[in-house]
Design a protein around this motif. Sequence first.
Motif, PDB file in Angstrom:
ATOM      1  N   UNK A 124      71.245  10.799  74.988  1.00 38.65           N
ATOM      2  CA  UNK A 124      72.240  10.214  75.883  1.00 38.65           C
ATOM      3  C   UNK A 124      73.529   9.792  75.222  1.00 38.65           C
ATOM      4  N   UNK A 125      73.684  10.096  73.948  1.00 34.11           N
ATOM      5  CA  UNK A 125      74.864   9.701  73.188  1.00 34.11           C
ATOM      6  C   UNK A 125      76.107  10.443  73.687  1.00 34.11           C
ATOM      7  N   UNK A 126      77.229   9.744  73.793  1.00 30.38           N
ATOM      8  CA  UNK A 126      78.493  10.371  74.173  1.00 30.38           C
ATOM      9  C   UNK A 126      78.964  11.276  73.057  1.00 30.38           C
ATOM     10  N   UNK A 127      79.342  12.497  73.417  1.00 25.43           N
ATOM     11  CA  UNK A 127      79.793  13.472  72.438  1.00 25.43           C
ATOM     12  C   UNK A 127      81.310  13.622  72.485  1.00 25.43           C
ATOM     13  N   UNK A 147      90.022  10.638  71.410  1.00 23.95           N
ATOM     14  CA  UNK A 147      88.889   9.798  71.788  1.00 23.95           C
ATOM     15  C   UNK A 147      88.102   9.466  70.534  1.00 23.95           C
ATOM     16  N   UNK A 148      87.797   8.199  70.371  1.00 18.43           N
ATOM     17  CA  UNK A 148      86.965   7.743  69.263  1.00 18.43           C
ATOM     18  C   UNK A 148      85.832   6.917  69.851  1.00 18.43           C
ATOM     19  N   UNK A 149      84.606   7.208  69.436  1.00 14.75           N
ATOM     20  CA  UNK A 149      83.450   6.476  69.928  1.00 14.75           C
ATOM     21  C   UNK A 149      82.851   5.698  68.774  1.00 14.75           C
ATOM     22  N   UNK A 150      82.723   4.394  68.964  1.00 16.84           N
ATOM     23  CA  UNK A 150      82.171   3.522  67.932  1.00 16.84           C
ATOM     24  C   UNK A 150      81.123   2.637  68.589  1.00 16.84           C
ATOM     25  N   UNK A 151      79.857   2.888  68.274  1.00 16.20           N
ATOM     26  CA  UNK A 151      78.729   2.193  68.909  1.00 16.20           C
ATOM     27  C   UNK A 151      78.818   2.338  70.425  1.00 16.20           C
ATOM     28  N   UNK A 152      79.041   1.278  71.145  1.00 20.90           N
ATOM     29  CA  UNK A 152      79.116   1.358  72.607  1.00 20.90           C
ATOM     30  C   UNK A 152      80.549   1.302  73.120  1.00 20.90           C
ATOM     31  N   UNK A 153      81.533   1.373  72.246  1.00 24.24           N
ATOM     32  CA  UNK A 153      82.935   1.315  72.653  1.00 24.24           C
ATOM     33  C   UNK A 153      83.551   2.705  72.588  1.00 24.24           C
ATOM     34  N   UNK A 154      84.312   3.056  73.601  1.00 25.86           N
ATOM     35  CA  UNK A 154      85.039   4.324  73.632  1.00 25.86           C
ATOM     36  C   UNK A 154      86.521   3.989  73.639  1.00 25.86           C
TER      37      UNK A 154
END
Length: 75
Positions: A34-37, A55-62
């Motif tokens: 389920x991880x955002x790609x 777009x940068x994804x860090x833990x639960x923050x987009x």
Amino acid sequence: MGKYQHLTDFQIDEKINSGEFREEGILVRNVANGESVKVKSLGVPVTTYFPPTFVQIHNTYVYQADLGPVFEEWS
């Protein structure tokens, strides 16, 4: 998400139609966990080597930034 996490799909569609929200892409997730790609753009042609959004994804923050105005200034 914060204050918007309890909005229904219908409420979100209403806000998009009224111009309060805008739809910029499709969220792609890993099926296994389920991880955002990536947030994939909705057919916006890319004329450079860089995408129109960052777009940068860090833990639960987009984190997302629209680079369109930057590219327009350079061209």
